[in-house]
Design a protein around this motif. Structure first.
Motif, short mmCIF file in Angstrom:
data_model
loop_
_atom_site.label_atom_id
_atom_site.label_comp_id
_atom_site.label_asym_id
_atom_site.label_seq_id
_atom_site.Cartn_x
_atom_site.Cartn_y
_atom_site.Cartn_z
N GLN A 36 -29.58 -20.03 -1.27
CA GLN A 36 -30.90 -20.50 -0.82
C GLN A 36 -30.73 -21.05 0.59
N THR A 37 -31.70 -20.76 1.44
CA THR A 37 -31.59 -21.27 2.80
C THR A 37 -31.84 -22.77 2.85
N GLU A 38 -32.73 -23.25 1.98
CA GLU A 38 -32.93 -24.70 1.94
C GLU A 38 -32.44 -25.20 0.57
N PRO A 39 -31.90 -26.42 0.56
CA PRO A 39 -31.36 -26.92 -0.71
C PRO A 39 -32.43 -26.98 -1.77
N GLU A 40 -32.07 -26.60 -3.00
CA GLU A 40 -33.04 -26.63 -4.09
C GLU A 40 -33.44 -28.05 -4.40
N ARG A 41 -34.72 -28.24 -4.62
CA ARG A 41 -35.14 -29.58 -5.03
C ARG A 41 -34.83 -29.74 -6.50
N SER A 42 -34.34 -30.90 -6.82
CA SER A 42 -33.96 -31.07 -8.22
C SER A 42 -35.22 -31.04 -9.07
N PRO A 43 -35.14 -30.42 -10.25
CA PRO A 43 -36.32 -30.27 -11.09
C PRO A 43 -36.94 -31.62 -11.46
N GLY A 44 -36.10 -32.64 -11.46
CA GLY A 44 -36.58 -33.95 -11.84
C GLY A 44 -37.65 -34.49 -10.91
N LYS A 45 -37.69 -33.95 -9.70
CA LYS A 45 -38.65 -34.46 -8.73
C LYS A 45 -40.07 -33.96 -9.00
N ALA A 46 -40.17 -32.92 -9.84
CA ALA A 46 -41.50 -32.40 -10.14
C ALA A 46 -42.29 -33.46 -10.90
N ALA A 47 -43.56 -33.58 -10.52
CA ALA A 47 -44.39 -34.61 -11.13
C ALA A 47 -44.72 -34.27 -12.58
N SER A 48 -44.80 -33.00 -12.90
CA SER A 48 -45.16 -32.61 -14.26
C SER A 48 -44.54 -31.26 -14.55
N TYR B 185 -43.46 -28.30 -11.95
CA TYR B 185 -42.12 -27.71 -11.94
C TYR B 185 -42.22 -26.18 -11.90
N LEU B 186 -43.10 -25.64 -12.77
CA LEU B 186 -43.25 -24.18 -12.82
C LEU B 186 -43.79 -23.64 -11.50
N ARG B 187 -44.70 -24.40 -10.90
CA ARG B 187 -45.27 -23.97 -9.63
C ARG B 187 -44.17 -23.90 -8.55
N GLN B 188 -43.33 -24.93 -8.55
CA GLN B 188 -42.23 -24.96 -7.58
C GLN B 188 -41.28 -23.79 -7.79
N ARG B 189 -41.02 -23.50 -9.07
CA ARG B 189 -40.10 -22.40 -9.38
C ARG B 189 -40.65 -21.08 -8.89
N ARG B 190 -41.94 -20.89 -9.15
CA ARG B 190 -42.59 -19.64 -8.76
C ARG B 190 -42.49 -19.48 -7.24
N GLN B 191 -42.73 -20.59 -6.55
CA GLN B 191 -42.67 -20.54 -5.08
C GLN B 191 -41.29 -20.15 -4.59
N ARG B 192 -40.28 -20.76 -5.26
CA ARG B 192 -38.89 -20.44 -4.86
C ARG B 192 -38.60 -18.96 -5.06
N ASN B 193 -39.02 -18.43 -6.23
CA ASN B 193 -38.77 -17.01 -6.50
C ASN B 193 -39.45 -16.12 -5.49
N ARG B 194 -40.69 -16.53 -5.16
CA ARG B 194 -41.45 -15.69 -4.23
C ARG B 194 -40.76 -15.69 -2.86
N SER B 195 -40.28 -16.85 -2.41
CA SER B 195 -39.66 -16.88 -1.09
C SER B 195 -38.34 -16.12 -1.10
N HIS B 196 -37.69 -16.11 -2.26
CA HIS B 196 -36.45 -15.36 -2.41
C HIS B 196 -36.73 -13.87 -2.24
N GLU B 197 -37.77 -13.41 -2.93
CA GLU B 197 -38.13 -12.00 -2.84
C GLU B 197 -38.50 -11.60 -1.42
N GLU B 198 -39.26 -12.48 -0.79
CA GLU B 198 -39.65 -12.21 0.60
C GLU B 198 -38.42 -12.08 1.47
N MET B 199 -37.42 -12.92 1.19
CA MET B 199 -36.19 -12.90 1.97
C MET B 199 -35.50 -11.54 1.84
#
Lengths: 255, 108
Positions: free
Chosen positions: A134-146, A150-164
């Protein structure tokens, strides 16, 4: 003499003697064997290591193969500095000088044609890697408010990975197009196995370009300029190599 | 006659080049010529060599404790075998359970 003859390359006669300290695959200095206006660069190798059976056995030994391949390449490298060699494959071995001459005579025409085609040209290797980290360090899942957050953050990470991935493949395609237009010829090689290359990231381009010596500086600059173009992508340049990837003769597959 | 013009400094083609780059060229490219004792190796043999080399690297990886493929049935025949044995044991247990349950049902 009881040794066999290991042949590295066939060249046009070149005035300069080979470096005195240069050693070949079994530690013996390579010498020039002239025949009909062509030169074979050969060295003596012991039959107990290089006859068919022992050689086959040695080739299974990674350390032996590494040392032999590096020695082969160092002779070809030294030749590339002073002339345009037609590199032969690792393990081209003959009984004696006269059988090397017979081979040169049989293939004289093809050697001349290929040497003409390659004269004054070198090969450059360009590889593009997409970094898998990952180009930026992964945010720990614990930081997700709910949970939903958490799922929204994960989806975003996957999408940026694919774009990469997509970006790096597009980048590699563009780079190859530009370099192939500039070079006289190009070859796409299979991506390298990371188990052997130990390179990090996914190899998305592994190409070779045939470039006149006189244009090499410009070619290198062209590659250098792309190096910081896209983050998460690594461009590697190797060379100048002898024109290994372009040395096929007589319609024999040369890629 | 070739008079070499100035070449940029070598980029890793000599001592610094990675093994994969050197093998890729020295084993795979270059001119194939059958010597009179027929040692110039053919493609098929080169492919075998490369496969073995990768296996050699894999062994090194195992020494370092990386062995995930051992448990992947698609990659390891041993894992495939283990997988079958596991499945077999599971099925046996299941059958035994069903057979154990039946007489009770009949009795009730």
């Amino acid at each position: 003499m009881t040794g066999l003859r290991y042949v590295y390359a066939v060249c046009r006669p070149f005035g300069t003697p080979l470096q005195a300290e240069l050693t070949g695959v079994a530690g013996a200095p390579p010498k020039q064997l002239s025949h009909h206006g062509l030169v074979a660069v050969v060295s003596e190798v012991p039959a107990e290591d290089f006859a068919e059976e022992p050689l086959r056995a040695h080739l299974e030994d990674l350390e032996w193969l590494t040392a032999t391949a590096r020695a082969h390449q160092s002779v070809i490298d030294a030749l590339t500095v002073v002339t345009t060699p037609l590199p032969l494959r690792l393990g081209t071995v003959f009984q004696d000088d006269s059988s090397v001459r017979v081979m040169m005579e049989a293939r004289e025409e093809a050697f001349r044609r290929t040497l003409d085609r390659l004269d004054g040209r070198v090969e450059w290797g360009v590889k593009v890697y997409a970094e898998t980290e990952q180009t930026e360090p992964e945010r720990s899942p614990g930081k997700a408010a709910s949970g939903r957050d958490y799922l929204r953050q994960r989806r975003q990470r996957n999408r940026s990975h694919e774009e990469m991935w997509e970006n790096s493949e597009r980048f590699a395609g563009r780079l190859h197009h530009t370099l192939a237009e500039y070079a006289e010829d190009s070859r796409l090689h299979a991506p390298q196995n990371p188990a052997l290359s130990r390179a990090s990231g996914r190899n998305v381009l592994n190409a070779a370009y045939l470039v006149p010596r006189s244009d090499s500086e410009e070619f290198v600059e062209k590659v250098d300029r792309t190096k910081d173009e896209l983050s998460g992508v690594r461009v590697e340049l190797t060379g100048p190599w002898a024109a290994y990837s372009f040395s096929g003769i007589d319609g024999e597959a040369d890629a | 006659m070739t008079t070499p013009s100035r070449l940029p400094d070598p980029y890793g083609s000599g001592g610094g080049a990675n093994l994969a780059d050197i093998l890729e060229r020295v084993l795979d490219k270059g001119v194939v010529i059958a010597g009179d004792i027929r040692i110039n190796l053919l493609d098929i043999e080169l492919i075998t060599i490369k496969l073995r080399l990768i296996v050699a690297s894999v062994d090194k990886a195992k020494e370092m404790g990386i062995d995930w493929w051992e448990d992947d049935p698609a990659l390891s025949s041993r894992a495939r075998h283990n997988e079958l044995a596991r499945e077999n044991a599971e099925l046996r247990a299941h059958v035994a359970e069903l057979e154990g349950a039946r007489p009770q049902e009949e009795a009730s």
